[in-house]
Design a protein around this motif. Structure first.
Motif, PDB file in Angstrom:
ATOM      1  N   ALA A 157      -4.689   4.121   5.572  1.00 28.68           N
ATOM      2  CA  ALA A 157      -5.974   4.754   5.274  1.00 28.68           C
ATOM      3  C   ALA A 157      -6.814   5.000   6.522  1.00 28.68           C
ATOM      4  O   ALA A 157      -7.662   5.895   6.537  1.00 28.68           O
ATOM      5  CB  ALA A 157      -6.756   3.892   4.277  1.00 28.68           C
ATOM      6  N   ARG A 214       0.809  -1.214   0.000  1.00 30.26           N
ATOM      7  CA  ARG A 214       0.000   0.000   0.000  1.00 30.26           C
ATOM      8  C   ARG A 214       0.847   1.270   0.000  1.00 30.26           C
ATOM      9  O   ARG A 214       0.384   2.337   0.400  1.00 30.26           O
ATOM     10  CB  ARG A 214      -0.930   0.001   1.198  1.00 30.26           C
ATOM     11  N   GLN A 217      -0.613   4.505  -1.154  1.00 32.21           N
ATOM     12  CA  GLN A 217      -1.798   4.984  -0.435  1.00 32.21           C
ATOM     13  C   GLN A 217      -1.465   5.557   0.934  1.00 32.21           C
ATOM     14  O   GLN A 217      -2.354   6.031   1.633  1.00 32.21           O
ATOM     15  CB  GLN A 217      -2.794   3.837  -0.278  1.00 32.21           C
TER      16      GLN A 217
END
Length: 123
Positions: free
Chosen positions: A83, A59, A62
């Motif tokens: 996130a 990730r 992100q």
């Protein structure tokens, strides 16, 4: 700290260690032997720690966060969050200059892109 696992790509390697509190932590070591980043928290098992590092790699694009004052206000550190806003990676040390810290964070992000294909580790 006790040496645990190693995942390698592009000359960098990830080590999983047992911290003083008994929790497992990862650290990313550059080809020159310097620690580039550390896990922002600990995990209760080796497998969870290794999986956490795998998630950070998967990730990488992100992750949010960036440069902030070091605790105590002396210098700069960088911290990246997932996130959910949970801190997952941090600079291994503080930096005297903001620009140097920001560049170190960007180098870590680039290095994560290279490590994205790593799926396992070598004991």
């Amino acid at each position: 700290m006790t040496d645990g696992a190693r995942a390698e790509a592009g000359g960098a390697r990830c080590r999983v260690d047992v911290g003083a509190d008994g929790g497992y932590e990862w650290r990313l070591i550059a080809q020159n032997g310097r620690v580039v980043a550390v896990s922002a928290g600990t995990e209760d098992t080796y497998a969870r720690c290794l999986a956490e590092f795998g998630e950070v790699c998967a990730r990488a694009g992100q992750l949010s966060g960036g440069v902030q004052h070091a605790p105590g206000g002396n210098g700069w550190i960088w911290v990246l969050r997932d996130a959910d806003g949970r801190s997952v990676a941090a600079s291994a040390r503080s930096y005297e200059r903001y620009s140097t810290c920001r560049a170190a964070c960007e180098r870590f992000r680039l290095l994560l892109g290279e490590l994205g294909g790593v799926t396992g580790s070598c004991p």
